[in-house]
Design a protein around this motif. Structure first.
Motif, short mmCIF file in Angstrom:
data_model
loop_
_atom_site.label_atom_id
_atom_site.label_comp_id
_atom_site.label_asym_id
_atom_site.label_seq_id
_atom_site.Cartn_x
_atom_site.Cartn_y
_atom_site.Cartn_z
N GLY A 226 0.80 -1.22 0.00
CA GLY A 226 0.00 0.00 0.00
C GLY A 226 0.83 1.26 0.00
N VAL A 227 1.93 1.25 -0.75
CA VAL A 227 2.85 2.39 -0.79
C VAL A 227 3.22 2.71 -2.23
CG1 VAL A 227 3.81 1.93 1.51
CG2 VAL A 227 4.84 0.83 -0.51
N GLY A 228 4.06 3.72 -2.40
CA GLY A 228 4.63 4.05 -3.70
C GLY A 228 6.14 4.02 -3.62
N ALA A 229 6.80 4.48 -4.69
CA ALA A 229 8.26 4.46 -4.70
C ALA A 229 8.81 5.49 -5.67
CB ALA A 229 8.78 3.08 -5.07
N THR A 230 10.01 5.95 -5.36
CA THR A 230 10.79 6.76 -6.29
C THR A 230 12.08 6.01 -6.57
OG1 THR A 230 9.91 8.84 -5.42
CG2 THR A 230 11.97 8.96 -6.64
N LEU A 231 12.34 5.72 -7.84
CA LEU A 231 13.54 5.01 -8.23
C LEU A 231 14.62 5.98 -8.69
CD1 LEU A 231 12.42 1.85 -10.27
CD2 LEU A 231 13.21 1.98 -7.89
N ASP A 232 15.87 5.60 -8.48
CA ASP A 232 17.02 6.31 -9.03
C ASP A 232 17.54 5.44 -10.17
OD1 ASP A 232 19.36 7.56 -9.67
OD2 ASP A 232 20.29 7.33 -7.70
N GLU A 233 17.08 5.72 -11.38
CA GLU A 233 17.42 4.84 -12.50
C GLU A 233 18.93 4.75 -12.72
OE1 GLU A 233 16.38 4.08 -17.23
OE2 GLU A 233 15.27 5.58 -16.09
N ALA A 234 19.64 5.84 -12.45
CA ALA A 234 21.08 5.83 -12.66
C ALA A 234 21.79 4.87 -11.72
CB ALA A 234 21.64 7.24 -12.47
N ALA A 235 21.13 4.51 -10.60
CA ALA A 235 21.76 3.62 -9.63
C ALA A 235 21.52 2.15 -9.92
CB ALA A 235 21.23 3.94 -8.23
N LEU A 236 20.65 1.82 -10.87
CA LEU A 236 20.32 0.43 -11.14
C LEU A 236 21.56 -0.32 -11.62
CD1 LEU A 236 16.87 0.80 -12.94
CD2 LEU A 236 17.31 0.32 -10.52
N PRO A 237 21.92 -1.42 -10.98
CA PRO A 237 23.14 -2.16 -11.36
C PRO A 237 22.89 -3.08 -12.55
CG PRO A 237 22.13 -3.20 -9.45
CD PRO A 237 21.29 -2.00 -9.77
N ALA A 238 23.50 -2.79 -13.67
CA ALA A 238 23.34 -3.60 -14.87
C ALA A 238 24.38 -4.71 -14.89
CB ALA A 238 23.49 -2.74 -16.12
N ALA A 239 23.98 -5.87 -15.41
CA ALA A 239 24.90 -6.99 -15.54
C ALA A 239 26.09 -6.60 -16.40
CB ALA A 239 24.19 -8.19 -16.14
N GLU A 240 27.26 -7.11 -16.04
CA GLU A 240 28.48 -6.77 -16.76
C GLU A 240 28.38 -7.19 -18.23
OE1 GLU A 240 33.32 -7.50 -16.44
OE2 GLU A 240 31.94 -8.43 -15.00
N GLY A 241 28.74 -6.27 -19.11
CA GLY A 241 28.73 -6.56 -20.54
C GLY A 241 27.38 -6.44 -21.20
N LEU A 242 26.34 -6.02 -20.45
CA LEU A 242 24.99 -5.99 -21.01
C LEU A 242 24.87 -4.94 -22.11
CD1 LEU A 242 22.14 -7.22 -20.66
CD2 LEU A 242 21.62 -5.33 -19.11
N GLY A 243 25.41 -3.74 -21.86
CA GLY A 243 25.32 -2.70 -22.87
C GLY A 243 26.05 -3.06 -24.14
N GLU A 244 27.23 -3.65 -23.99
CA GLU A 244 28.00 -4.06 -25.18
C GLU A 244 27.28 -5.14 -25.98
OE1 GLU A 244 28.99 -3.76 -22.16
OE2 GLU A 244 30.89 -2.62 -22.05
N ALA A 245 26.57 -6.03 -25.27
CA ALA A 245 25.90 -7.13 -25.95
C ALA A 245 24.61 -6.70 -26.63
CB ALA A 245 25.61 -8.25 -24.96
N LEU A 246 23.86 -5.79 -26.00
CA LEU A 246 22.52 -5.46 -26.50
C LEU A 246 22.39 -4.07 -27.10
CD1 LEU A 246 20.19 -6.90 -23.70
CD2 LEU A 246 21.21 -8.07 -25.65
N GLY A 247 23.30 -3.18 -26.75
CA GLY A 247 23.10 -1.78 -27.10
C GLY A 247 22.42 -1.06 -25.95
N GLU A 248 22.58 0.25 -25.87
CA GLU A 248 22.13 1.02 -24.71
C GLU A 248 20.62 0.92 -24.49
OE1 GLU A 248 22.14 5.67 -23.10
OE2 GLU A 248 23.43 5.07 -24.79
N ALA A 249 19.82 1.08 -25.53
CA ALA A 249 18.37 1.08 -25.36
C ALA A 249 17.85 -0.28 -24.91
CB ALA A 249 17.69 1.50 -26.65
N ALA A 250 18.32 -1.34 -25.55
CA ALA A 250 17.87 -2.69 -25.18
C ALA A 250 18.37 -3.08 -23.80
CB ALA A 250 18.34 -3.70 -26.22
N ALA A 251 19.58 -2.62 -23.45
CA ALA A 251 20.10 -2.91 -22.11
C ALA A 251 19.23 -2.25 -21.05
CB ALA A 251 21.54 -2.44 -22.00
N ARG A 252 18.80 -1.03 -21.29
CA ARG A 252 17.91 -0.35 -20.34
C ARG A 252 16.61 -1.12 -20.17
NH1 ARG A 252 13.64 3.40 -20.62
NH2 ARG A 252 13.54 4.79 -18.79
N ARG A 253 16.03 -1.58 -21.27
CA ARG A 253 14.79 -2.37 -21.18
C ARG A 253 15.03 -3.65 -20.38
NH1 ARG A 253 14.33 -0.77 -26.65
NH2 ARG A 253 15.11 -2.79 -27.37
N ALA A 254 16.19 -4.29 -20.61
CA ALA A 254 16.49 -5.52 -19.90
C ALA A 254 16.60 -5.29 -18.39
CB ALA A 254 17.78 -6.14 -20.43
N VAL A 255 17.23 -4.19 -18.00
CA VAL A 255 17.40 -3.88 -16.58
C VAL A 255 16.05 -3.59 -15.93
CG1 VAL A 255 18.30 -2.16 -14.97
CG2 VAL A 255 19.78 -3.11 -16.75
#
Length: 317
Positions: A226-255
């Motif tokens: 019964g609450v809400g949330a504010t996320l800090d998207e810049a703090a989200l930890p992406a798997a190593e090599g994700l951006g190189e494998a998928l590209g920036e936009a697809a990596a963001r969707r994956a995260v």
């Protein structure tokens, strides 16, 4: 002559000895298993079905399929802070391929051994390849982590990194077959965070495993609490090599919405964050703050139209 279901169970799906595990009064081989939970513990149980072509590629290595089918169910116990004890497994096969079942069972039993989970029963039948796994664990009567405990002002944090499961699936679909690739391993050989869940009991107020995508699973916590949330998207930890494998936009969707990560998303008081971080560091696992719980309902801090996470009967994210 092809092996029948009872032969397959006896050869590959029966632990030896069948009643060696603590708390198993009667294991595989009868109409029911007889189990003895420890005094003062609640029984935590969950079931997941993994279907070929939906949850895993039918042509994936059978040992990986066995591992994965158990891991995704154990992840639910991890989210509750439970200790894994027992499991039951229903295996549906198109044909009685003994070599396939032998490799499948090797992966399944290896994770059973690694997590202290005793296989105590199940079923083998004919049909489209699918694996149903029921897990049973124990948690102190007042210690279970649930989705409904998040409180305004608390910190939201995730274990490990996000997006690796979706990244591995994308690589598999492109033809990558080297299981040494870290993203492919994240997808086919996920590691249930059982020890982390147990370490967070008494520190976290709410928890869920990230199986359907961060945004979708966070949404379950917000609704239940019964609450809400504010996320800090810049703090989200992406798997190593994700951006190189998928590209920036697809990596963001994956995260944000990729799913199949099986990390833990928790809400905990700020005062407990350092202790929780140290407890997980001792397990070789990171805990990253990614936002705050708010009294006002809704999710802020991230623009994610159409990224609702996985639903079997909904539109694909």
């Amino acid at each position: 002559m092809a092996a029948g279901e009872f032969d397959l169970i006896a050869r590959y799906l029966t632990p030896a000895p069948p009643s060696a595990a603590a708390g198993v009064a009667l294991g595989v081989g009868d109409d029911c298993a007889l189990l003895a939970p420890q005094p003062g513990q609640q029984l935590a149980t969950s079931v997941d079905t993994s279907v070929a072509g939906v949850h895993f590629p039918a042509e994936a290595p059978p040992a990986a399929i066995g591992h994965r089918a158990l891991a995704v169910s154990l992840s639910d116990l991890a989210a509750m802070g439970a200790t894994a004890r027992w499991c039951l497994m229903a295996l549906t096969l198109e044909a009685p391929d003994e070599a396939w079942v032998a490799a499948f069972s090797e992966g399944f039993h290896a994770l059973c051994d690694a997590t202290g989970t005793a296989l105590v029963g199940g079923d083998v039948t004919r049909g489209e390849l699918a694996v149903g796994v029921t897990v049973l664990g124990e948690v102190p009567a007042v210690g279970a982590l649930t989705r409904g405990g998040a409180r305004p002002g608390e910190v939201l944090a995730v274990t490990g990194a996000l997006g690796g499961g979706a990244g591995g699936l994308a690589l598999w679909q492109r033809g990558e077959r080297d299981l040494a690739h870290p993203l492919l391993r994240r997808y086919l050989l996920p590691q249930p965070r059982l020890a982390a869940g147990q370490a967070l009991v008494g520190l976290a107020s709410a928890a869920i495993d990230v199986s359907d995508g961060l945004l979708a699973d966070l949404g379950h916590v917000l609704v239940a609490s019964g609450v809400g949330a504010t996320l800090d998207e810049a703090a989200l930890p992406a798997a190593e090599g994700l951006g190189e494998a998928l590209g920036e936009a697809a990596a963001r969707r994956a995260v944000l919405a990729g799913g199949d990560d099986y990390e833990l998303l928790v809400s905990l008081p700020q005062a407990y964050l350092a202790s929780a971080t140290q407890a997980l560091a001792a397990l070789g696992l990171s805990l990253t703050p990614i936002g705050r719980v708010t009294a006002e309902p809704g999710l802020r801090g991230v623009a994610a139209p159409g990224l609702g996470g996985w639903q079997h009967f909904g539109e694909a994210p």
